[in-house]
Design an enzyme around this catalytic site. Structure first.
Site, PDB file in Angstrom:
ATOM      1  N   TYR A 103       0.830  -1.220   0.000  1.00 40.74           N
ATOM      2  CA  TYR A 103       0.000   0.000   0.000  1.00 40.74           C
ATOM      3  C   TYR A 103       0.860   1.263   0.000  1.00 40.74           C
ATOM      4  O   TYR A 103       0.504   2.266  -0.597  1.00 40.74           O
ATOM      5  CB  TYR A 103      -0.970  -0.015   1.190  1.00 40.74           C
ATOM      6  N   GLU A 202       3.076 -29.291  19.811  1.00 43.67           N
ATOM      7  CA  GLU A 202       2.251 -29.100  18.615  1.00 43.67           C
ATOM      8  C   GLU A 202       0.909 -28.454  18.908  1.00 43.67           C
ATOM      9  O   GLU A 202       0.526 -27.491  18.273  1.00 43.67           O
ATOM     10  CB  GLU A 202       2.020 -30.438  17.892  1.00 43.67           C
ATOM     11  N   ASP A 254       2.449 -34.819  17.329  1.00 48.63           N
ATOM     12  CA  ASP A 254       1.726 -36.040  16.986  1.00 48.63           C
ATOM     13  C   ASP A 254       2.637 -36.990  16.225  1.00 48.63           C
ATOM     14  O   ASP A 254       3.538 -36.557  15.503  1.00 48.63           O
ATOM     15  CB  ASP A 254       0.528 -35.722  16.085  1.00 48.63           C
TER      16      ASP A 254
END
Lengths: 374, 374
Positions: A103, A202, A254
């Site tokens: 911008y 996680e 995980d």
């Protein structure tokens, strides 16, 4: 150790000098009536090296050169304007996101960007260009639009105020069940800690459990919530903290191909298509606490079947990813996972009680850190 | 004002009593040799009321009843086990995520859940059941797996330690460029503040700008980073803070159908398909600071064309959403946006300078809060 204020001043000086040197090179070339040019490292997997001793995917020696021609005039001008903006940001102690920069360009007359994709590309070029000088995008004061993760534990963060120069001392043991939210820009932070390690987690749920039960107090550590693949700010924060205090970093994610090859691999060595910035963002001192494929068996964890996309991800990693090619123990673990055909979430440990993870699993693991996967 | 510890004790008492009352109802029915049953509010848009004076989408009077039969025996047992777990969590000052609860069930013998989808459904049932009693899922100690947003400004959060009962006083003016990360569970928090309003911000980049330049100091406010659609924890945090201190809440988001009808509408009145919980999570005292469609014109903001999905979202909202049907000024604003065919990001204000938003836009807006869209 340097004071936070001195460290900030030093980094800013390096950055402004790098910008000035590059601009002067272009100027002197023009004065000699030559065509000015800038060179960028080639950003592709074919231009990547992985040396486990260095610990991260490094950019190779391949360079591409952009010379000033009729066709490149606009992009060339935009590159210089973006460098000038960066210099101004450093000198005024300010910063801009990618969008802000886009911008801002609306005031650059003919050098205005038409699309944000264009300004993003120029910013990536500049980042790559300066990475060779050891200057990161964050030092150029271009910040990501995303926040970092959450932090709790035995850590004091020193943060220098932009405007007053006053240093705020933030004690991460004092957040109750809440946490310290990492800012977008972490280069100016310094740390005080007596912690023994950093634990990167996680899921928000597991982080909340360890934080609410003050796991960091029992084990003298610093907890970091990654909430999936860690943001740039989170990775850089962990890296700087670990470097400054020689702290080992343990990942607790995980047990599935995503947790291993996306979250953990990105944390430790960075990513392939952004090799020019891995030197700033990787955490080579990281090792893998769990959940491992062996844990699924040892702790009789409830599992879910691997999805097709999981299997594909795992096989891709084994075939193409230098990380799995070099670390044989990881290749074996990944093969074991494919053979088992299942995955397990870190919260599966709740099978044995909600706080089994705190009372049994983590203490047992932390007694044998040398056995962690690399 | 009640002390944080007293407030926590009161809430826990209410929760345990609600669980016990429900369980006793079932027991006494069995003793009379009747078929035990539980009733849930029907969760669908057809069972939703919107009264702007109340300020949020409310659940209607529709109820469905689950009686104990051969077919429902397992689900019935699981519902009771889940209630018992909740009671235990309250009594032991602990909590569980949806996943934790699923894995816990692996010890429930025949009442074990086979899939997490099943346990999620039972938890949604329980949440709906207890919402009628004014008890939220968070009070039942089931927490979302996602964190809340980031907070900075003139606020002190009092947080009672789970284990020691010690109250931590967290001063949100003292985080440098970082912030306070809202925990998953916020029911036990109390607040001290002299701020005049709460400013909820869509993007991390804008939050970082306002935080780094200490905008809250100049205007005496509290900044909240929503990072898109705010999480449950963030909405509940803002609601409780605003309720306790009668603070107006101003939303500062992108001017596009997503920012207006998803982020803002969800913050203020909640969502249609979760009407049974809106009473806890909505922030009816919120109003819309900007970016408005009129701002695009007034501030000559750089725009992007509306995508088809944007137009569809806007037309859907005008046609089906009670919020836009009741607030005519919002319907007109949305129609104006469709007609203009463009959208603008909050960071588009950087067109006028990176800190124009701080020096001009926000101060001007904050002088005329009565003109904010509802």
């Amino acid at each position: 150790m340097k004071s936070p204020q001195m460290e900030k001043t030093r980094l800013d000086k390096v950055t402004v000098e790098a910008i000035t040197a590059l601009a002067q090179g272009i100027e002197s070339r023009i004065e000699k009536l030559g065509k000015p040019e800038v060179s960028f490292p080639v950003r592709s997997l074919s231009n990547v090296r992985y040396d486990p001793k260095k610990g991260f995917f490094e950019i190779g020696k391949g360079r591409s050169v952009r010379a000033l021609t009729v066709n490149t005039a606009k992009t060339f001008a935009q590159t210089l304007k973006m460098m000038a903006l960066s210099r101004e940001l450093v000198l005024t102690s300010d910063f801009a996101t990618k969008r802000d920069a886009y911008y801002q360009s609306k005031n650059w007359g003919e050098a205005m960007f038409d699309e944000q994709a264009e300004s993003d590309m120029v910013m990536d070029d500049i980042e790559a260009m300066f990475s060779v000088e050891g200057v990161s995008r964050e030092q150029l004061r271009y910040i990501p639009d995303e926040h970092g993760g959450a932090v709790a534990g035995e850590l004091i963060v020193n943060d220098t105020d932009l405007e007053t120069g006053k240093v705020e001392r933030i004690d991460c043991t004092k957040f109750g069940s809440g946490a310290y939210s990492i800012p977008s820009l972490v280069e100016h932070l310094t740390f005080e800690t007596k912690a023994k390690f950093i634990l990167c987690i996680e899921t928000g749920g597991m982080f909340q459990r360890l934080q609410s039960h003050k796991f960091w107090q029992k084990t003298h550590c610093i907890l970091v919530s990654m909430a999936g693949v860690p943001t740039r700010a989170t990775r850089r924060f962990v890296r700087r903290l670990s470097d400054q205090h020689k702290l080992p970093v343990y990942a607790f994610v995980d047990c599935d191909p995503y947790g291993i090859s996306n979250i953990y691999r990105t944390l430790k060595v960075g990513s392939g298509n952004a090799a020019h910035i891995n030197r700033f963002f990787c955490v080579p001192q990281a090792s893998f606490l769990g959940v491992t494929p062996a844990d699924i068996v040892d702790y009789k964890l409830p599992t879910h079947p691997l999805k097709d996309v999981d299997v594909k991800r795992a096989k891709d990693a084994l075939k193409n990813d230098p990380f799995f090619k070099i670390h044989k123990s990881w290749a074996r673990a990944m093969e074991q996972l494919i053979k088992m055909g299942v995955r397990a979430e870190q919260q599966a440990l709740a099978r044995w009680g909600l706080n089994y993870v705190i009372d049994e699993y983590l203490p047992r693991k932390l007694k044998a850190t040398a056995a962690f996967l690399p």
